[in-house]
Scaffold this active site. Structure first.
Site, PDB file in Angstrom:
ATOM      1  CG  ASP A 185       5.487  -4.028 -10.561  1.00  0.00           C
ATOM      2  OD1 ASP A 185       5.137  -3.825  -8.954  1.00  0.00           O
ATOM      3  OD2 ASP A 185       6.401  -5.670 -10.248  1.00  0.00           O
TER       4      ASP A 185
ATOM      5  CB  THR B   1       5.270  -3.849  -6.354  1.00  0.00           C
ATOM      6  OG1 THR B   1       6.049  -3.707  -6.655  1.00  0.00           O
ATOM      7  CG2 THR B   1       4.909  -3.260  -4.990  1.00  0.00           C
ATOM      8  CB  VAL B   2       0.876  -7.848  -4.480  1.00  0.00           C
ATOM      9  CG1 VAL B   2       1.141  -8.400  -6.100  1.00  0.00           C
ATOM     10  CG2 VAL B   2       1.898  -8.732  -3.012  1.00  0.00           C
TER      11      VAL B   2
END
Lengths: 185, 158
Positions: A185, B1-2
């Site tokens: 991420d 990812t948010v």
């Protein structure tokens, strides 16, 4: 700003490179400001704040969602998104969907659709995936608009994909799995 | 990812999550951001006696978060009875759910170091909202603001 509200966002738990720290912070600040910008309007709600904040984050290339997402094995972008209301318990999500600029807005459309009583008693979906989710987007007037598949691939994501894709074929796979997990991420 | 969590006086808590998933994932693979009860959760107990109002958004290794139904598990931990919640501090609840439940389940499946990050918004009986963040990864990027303090604070927690 009349309403009494709170908003918080995250850009993912993982590995944020220090050289992009400023861009990532700006993306998070923009998302909160965008979410607060519609207060006082009649559509103002926690659900709309979450939808606006996440759609702003999806548009930033430094974050793994929407534009700039990690690429699949085949070098394409497929996204997941979900949204939930605490008051009603309503939920909507999409999975492995391609060519949608803001997946969170499509997830919100799934949630809104589930709160419309069906004249024939059809049970509304919690989740729509892949091509079915794209077809649903076509049928929804105001949701996340469809874009070309390539338009969601950012140069940075493509570069990272090239680097790691060729490593997948390298003889020393053990080193790959250890590091690949560290940069997700 | 948010992700995002929010509270608004008109409709209480809401939560959301969005992700491009894992790099080099199989086409068709879905992660926690698509699954009910895994990537985000929002709840409002019928009354304060039933538990705490909360919303959470989760990021990390999707397969393990889905197996743990982590977001819903966190919601249940804030409910009286179901989650044996008796008003303890959200820090304790986070620690219990992440350590005792999630971490143990992952270890049991041979994953020694699962990646997970949680952004959690709770609201006390006095109306004050409190923001919590827990993560097992090198860092987690967050930002927050309110109508009373609209100046956005952004930080990359390490």
């Amino acid at each position: 700003m009349s309403d009494n509200v709170y908003i918080a966002v995250h850009g993912g738990a993982g590995f944020h490179e220090r050289k992009y720290e400023k861009e990532i912070k700006h993306a998070l600040q923009r998302a909160c400001k965008f979410a607060l910008s519609n207060l006082g309007s009649k559509h103002s709600s926690a659900l709309t704040m979450v939808e606006d904040a996440v759609s702003s984050l999806e548009d930033d290339e430094h974050l793994n969602a929407g534009y700039g997402s990690n690429l699949t094995l085949h070098g394409t972008v497929e996204c997941d998104a979900a949204i939930m209301s605490g008051k009603s318990g309503c939920f909507g999500s999409v999975g492995a969907v391609a060519g949608i600029k803001n997946p969170i807005r499509l997830a919100r459309s799934v949630l809104d659709y589930s709160s419309i009583p069906s004249p024939i008693g059809r049970i509304p979906p919690l989740t729509l995936v892949s091509e079915g989710a794209r077809q649903f987007a076509l049928s929804q007037p105001s949701s996340a608009h469809l874009v070309s598949l390539e338009s969601l691939v950012s140069p940075k994501a493509e570069e990272r994909w090239r680097v790691w894709k060729c490593r997948v074929t390298s003889p020393d796979l053990s080193s790959l799995s250890k590091h690949l997990n560290d940069i997700q991420d | 990812t948010v992700g995002a969590v929010a509270w608004h006086e008109s409709d209480g808590m809401a939560a959301g999550v969005s992700s491009g998933g894992l790099l080099l994932k199989y086409p068709g693979r879905i992660g926690e951001a698509a699954v009910f009860g895994a990537g985000c959760w929002a709840q409002e107990p019928f009354d304060a006696e039933q538990g705490t109002e909360m919303a959470c958004s989760i990021s990390g290794t999707g397969e393990y978060i889905i197996r743990a139904m982590l977001a819903r598990k966190l919601g249940e931990a804030f409910e009286k009875g179901a989650g044996n919640f008796d008003g303890d501090d959200p820090h304790e609840v986070l620690h219990r759910v992440l350590n005792d439940q999630f971490w143990r389940m992952c270890r049991g499946r041979g994953e020694p170091n699962p990646s997970v990050g949680v952004l959690l918004l709770t609201r006390e009986n006095d109306g004050r909202a409190r923001l919590w963040c827990a993560f097992t990864t090198p860092n987690m990027a967050i930002a927050y603001a309110s109508s009373k303090d609209p100046k956005v604070k952004a930080v990359i927690l390490r």
